[in-house]
Write a protein that holds these residues in place. Structure first.
Motif, PDB file in Angstrom:
ATOM      1  N   ARG A  33       3.406  -3.544   2.718  1.00  0.00           N
ATOM      2  CA  ARG A  33       4.507  -3.234   3.636  1.00  0.00           C
ATOM      3  C   ARG A  33       4.042  -3.370   5.077  1.00  0.00           C
ATOM      4  NH1 ARG A  33       9.135   0.327   4.387  1.00  0.00           N
ATOM      5  NH2 ARG A  33       9.896  -0.412   6.418  1.00  0.00           N
ATOM      6  N   PHE A  34       2.829  -2.893   5.364  1.00  0.00           N
ATOM      7  CA  PHE A  34       2.309  -3.003   6.720  1.00  0.00           C
ATOM      8  C   PHE A  34       2.139  -4.465   7.118  1.00  0.00           C
ATOM      9  CE2 PHE A  34      -1.320  -3.540   9.567  1.00  0.00           C
ATOM     10  CZ  PHE A  34      -0.878  -2.826  10.671  1.00  0.00           C
ATOM     11  N   ALA A  35       1.558  -5.266   6.225  1.00  0.00           N
ATOM     12  CA  ALA A  35       1.333  -6.679   6.533  1.00  0.00           C
ATOM     13  C   ALA A  35       2.645  -7.402   6.805  1.00  0.00           C
ATOM     14  CB  ALA A  35       0.586  -7.352   5.384  1.00  0.00           C
ATOM     15  N   VAL A  36       3.665  -7.096   6.021  1.00  0.00           N
ATOM     16  CA  VAL A  36       4.971  -7.721   6.229  1.00  0.00           C
ATOM     17  C   VAL A  36       5.557  -7.298   7.571  1.00  0.00           C
ATOM     18  CG1 VAL A  36       7.363  -7.733   5.401  1.00  0.00           C
ATOM     19  CG2 VAL A  36       5.476  -8.042   3.781  1.00  0.00           C
ATOM     20  N   SER A  37       5.400  -6.015   7.924  1.00  0.00           N
ATOM     21  CA  SER A  37       5.956  -5.523   9.191  1.00  0.00           C
ATOM     22  C   SER A  37       5.282  -6.173  10.394  1.00  0.00           C
ATOM     23  CB  SER A  37       5.820  -4.002   9.268  1.00  0.00           C
ATOM     24  OG  SER A  37       4.464  -3.608   9.451  1.00  0.00           O
ATOM     25  N   GLY A  39       4.008  -9.242  10.315  1.00  0.00           N
ATOM     26  CA  GLY A  39       4.426 -10.632  10.343  1.00  0.00           C
ATOM     27  C   GLY A  39       3.541 -11.600   9.585  1.00  0.00           C
ATOM     28  N   TYR A  40       2.678 -11.086   8.694  1.00  0.00           N
ATOM     29  CA  TYR A  40       1.804 -11.986   7.936  1.00  0.00           C
ATOM     30  C   TYR A  40       2.620 -12.888   7.012  1.00  0.00           C
ATOM     31  CZ  TYR A  40      -2.478  -9.837   9.582  1.00  0.00           C
ATOM     32  OH  TYR A  40      -3.513  -9.416  10.371  1.00  0.00           O
ATOM     33  N   TRP A  41       3.606 -12.338   6.339  1.00  0.00           N
ATOM     34  CA  TRP A  41       4.535 -13.137   5.540  1.00  0.00           C
ATOM     35  C   TRP A  41       5.852 -12.381   5.454  1.00  0.00           C
ATOM     36  CZ3 TRP A  41       0.546 -10.400   3.210  1.00  0.00           C
ATOM     37  CH2 TRP A  41       0.903  -9.461   2.251  1.00  0.00           C
ATOM     38  N   LYS A  42       6.882 -13.040   4.932  1.00  0.00           N
ATOM     39  CA  LYS A  42       8.208 -12.438   4.856  1.00  0.00           C
ATOM     40  C   LYS A  42       8.452 -11.887   3.455  1.00  0.00           C
ATOM     41  CE  LYS A  42      10.281 -15.400   8.403  1.00  0.00           C
ATOM     42  NZ  LYS A  42      11.341 -16.407   8.690  1.00  0.00           N
ATOM     43  N   ASP A  43       8.933 -10.677   3.416  1.00  0.00           N
ATOM     44  CA  ASP A  43       9.334 -10.050   2.155  1.00  0.00           C
ATOM     45  C   ASP A  43      10.388  -9.005   2.478  1.00  0.00           C
ATOM     46  OD1 ASP A  43       9.703  -8.678  -0.186  1.00  0.00           O
ATOM     47  OD2 ASP A  43       7.578  -8.525  -0.688  1.00  0.00           O
ATOM     48  N   PRO A  44      11.660  -9.370   2.386  1.00  0.00           N
ATOM     49  CA  PRO A  44      12.720  -8.426   2.760  1.00  0.00           C
ATOM     50  C   PRO A  44      12.931  -7.299   1.748  1.00  0.00           C
ATOM     51  CG  PRO A  44      13.672 -10.455   1.915  1.00  0.00           C
ATOM     52  CD  PRO A  44      12.190 -10.689   2.000  1.00  0.00           C
ATOM     53  N   TYR A  45      12.195  -7.315   0.618  1.00  0.00           N
ATOM     54  CA  TYR A  45      12.444  -6.346  -0.450  1.00  0.00           C
ATOM     55  C   TYR A  45      11.403  -5.236  -0.542  1.00  0.00           C
ATOM     56  CZ  TYR A  45      15.700  -9.991  -1.757  1.00  0.00           C
ATOM     57  OH  TYR A  45      16.715 -10.909  -1.724  1.00  0.00           O
ATOM     58  N   ILE A  46      10.212  -5.450   0.011  1.00  0.00           N
ATOM     59  CA  ILE A  46       9.150  -4.446  -0.119  1.00  0.00           C
ATOM     60  C   ILE A  46       9.557  -3.124   0.526  1.00  0.00           C
ATOM     61  CG2 ILE A  46       7.937  -5.206   1.978  1.00  0.00           C
ATOM     62  CD1 ILE A  46       6.303  -3.939  -1.270  1.00  0.00           C
ATOM     63  N   LYS A  57      -3.873  -0.439   9.569  1.00  0.00           N
ATOM     64  CA  LYS A  57      -4.962  -0.862   8.696  1.00  0.00           C
ATOM     65  C   LYS A  57      -5.815  -1.871   9.438  1.00  0.00           C
ATOM     66  CE  LYS A  57      -3.222   1.572   5.387  1.00  0.00           C
ATOM     67  NZ  LYS A  57      -3.865   2.777   4.873  1.00  0.00           N
ATOM     68  N   ALA A  58      -7.111  -1.885   9.136  1.00  0.00           N
ATOM     69  CA  ALA A  58      -8.010  -2.822   9.807  1.00  0.00           C
ATOM     70  C   ALA A  58      -7.564  -4.255   9.554  1.00  0.00           C
ATOM     71  CB  ALA A  58      -9.444  -2.629   9.296  1.00  0.00           C
ATOM     72  N   PRO A  59      -7.593  -5.141  10.567  1.00  0.00           N
ATOM     73  CA  PRO A  59      -7.122  -6.519  10.396  1.00  0.00           C
ATOM     74  C   PRO A  59      -7.824  -7.257   9.275  1.00  0.00           C
ATOM     75  CG  PRO A  59      -7.528  -6.054  12.712  1.00  0.00           C
ATOM     76  CD  PRO A  59      -7.965  -4.848  11.956  1.00  0.00           C
TER      77      PRO A  59
END
Length: 356
Positions: A33-37, A39-46, A57-59
């Motif tokens: 969820r953090f990665a999606v927020s 902008g790493y990838w798109k996932d409108p459902y998580i 979280k650490a990069p």
């Protein structure tokens, strides 16, 4: 995280060991969820399965390790789509230890749904997922839209529609797993893709071997994708193991994670005809240059050596059992440029490429 077996650590009973592994599902979901927020990838459902993380979280974890997995998502997605395109979606997918995964919804959005999509996990995790699906229309509506035939069947530990099923089961017991899947209309004659991400490592080597043998013997045409740890005998690997042990979480199958060769060999010894494995640094090197620049620009990363070490301690493996050599097609789809020597099983040289 899977409904898998573990050998309890000293002082930890079976229930505590199960709880520790179930906890990794929550950790992974929060990091996704953090990665999606970011902008790493798109996932409108998580967002419908997990709340936003309160702390950053650490990069290097976002980009490589257990949890935020950009390279993992990219690599596994490529292999899955290669299988779907080869079979023209006339197939089924069985996601073992699916957790809060959202792949079904994302494939539907891309018009890439297989004939049926199955998920399996601990009954407790399945119950939570079904509750979210029932209570959130953005999750339930796509299931209803793709459903046809009789009424959708749902209870606290299973959900069954014509295109999507969630099953609560224990991966230690293949006969029980198969029985539950068949009740939800698993078709053993369809080309079948089985996906396991950080699942087999929580099972003893014998238990994971039994699961792999069951899959290879059950489906005439099949592909297996496995994502988990590798190179775990060095000091960095030992630190990873110790960190999990402090949380009473035991990597019961870590001895199979010695190397890429040991990962491939396990698949070949348990009924699969071809097997390939690459570490996540190799996967990362296949990403388009523009994509790498984009994700590396999201957050400053000053510990590149640590990032590379993390990536070298996870791998994607894939194997096939079929007449059209799906694994070699997937290999080209992923973009692998290094040819690994084929391991041999029972003295017979294994095919490297499909005919033609």
């Amino acid at each position: 995280m899977a409904a898998a077996a573990r050998e309890p650590l000293p002082g930890a009973g079976p229930d505590e060991a199960d709880e520790a592994v179930r906890g990794t599902c929550e950790d992974a979901s929060v990091c996704k969820r953090f990665a999606v927020s970011v902008g790493y990838w798109k996932d409108p459902y998580i967002q419908y399965f997990v709340r936003q993380a309160k702390e950053r979280k650490a990069p290097e974890i976002n980009r490589g390790k257990l949890g935020c997995y950009y390279a993992r998502v990219h690599g596994v997605s490529y292999l899955i789509k290669a299988f779907l395109k080869k079979t023209e979606c006339n197939c089924q997918i069985v996601n073992l230890g699916a957790g809060m995964d959202t792949l079904f919804w994302r494939l539907k959005d891309e018009n890439l749904l297989p004939r049926k999509y199955f998920e399996v996990d601990f009954p407790m995790i399945v119950a939570r997922k079904i509750h979210n699906i029932k209570s959130k229309p953005p999750l339930s509506k796509p299931i209803m839209e793709s459903h046809s035939g009789d009424s959708l069947l749902i209870d606290s530990h299973s959900l069954d529609s014509s295109r999507y099923s969630v099953v609560g089961a224990d991966l230690r017991f293949s006969a029980d797993l198969e029985e539950k899947l068949k009740k939800h209309n698993l078709d053993i004659h369809l080309p079948t893709l089985l996906v396991a991400e950080c699942v087999l490592v929580y099972m003893t080597p014998q238990q994971s071997a039994n699961l792999l043998k069951w899959a290879a013997s059950t489906f005439p045409v099949a592909m297996f994708i496995n994502y988990e740890q590798v190179n775990m005998t060095d000091r960095f690997g030992q630190i990873m193991i110790e960190n999990l042990q402090r949380r009473q979480c035991n990597l019961a199958g870590v001895e199979v994670c010695r190397s890429l060769d040991s990962q491939r060999e396990r698949l070949l010894l348990n009924g699969w005809e071809t097997a390939h494995a690459i570490d996540m640094m190799k996967v990362y090197s296949f990403l388009p240059e523009a994509d790498v620049k984009r994700i590396e620009g999201l957050e400053f990363l000053d510990e590149k050596e640590l990032f590379e070490q993390l990536m070298q301690h996870y791998c994607i493996c894939w194997a096939s059992k079929d007449s059209s050599n799906l694994a070699s097609l997937a290999q080209r789809q992923l973009g692998e440029q290094q040819r690994y020597p084929e391991l041999q099983r029972q003295g017979k040289e294994l095919p490297a490429e499909p005919p033609g």
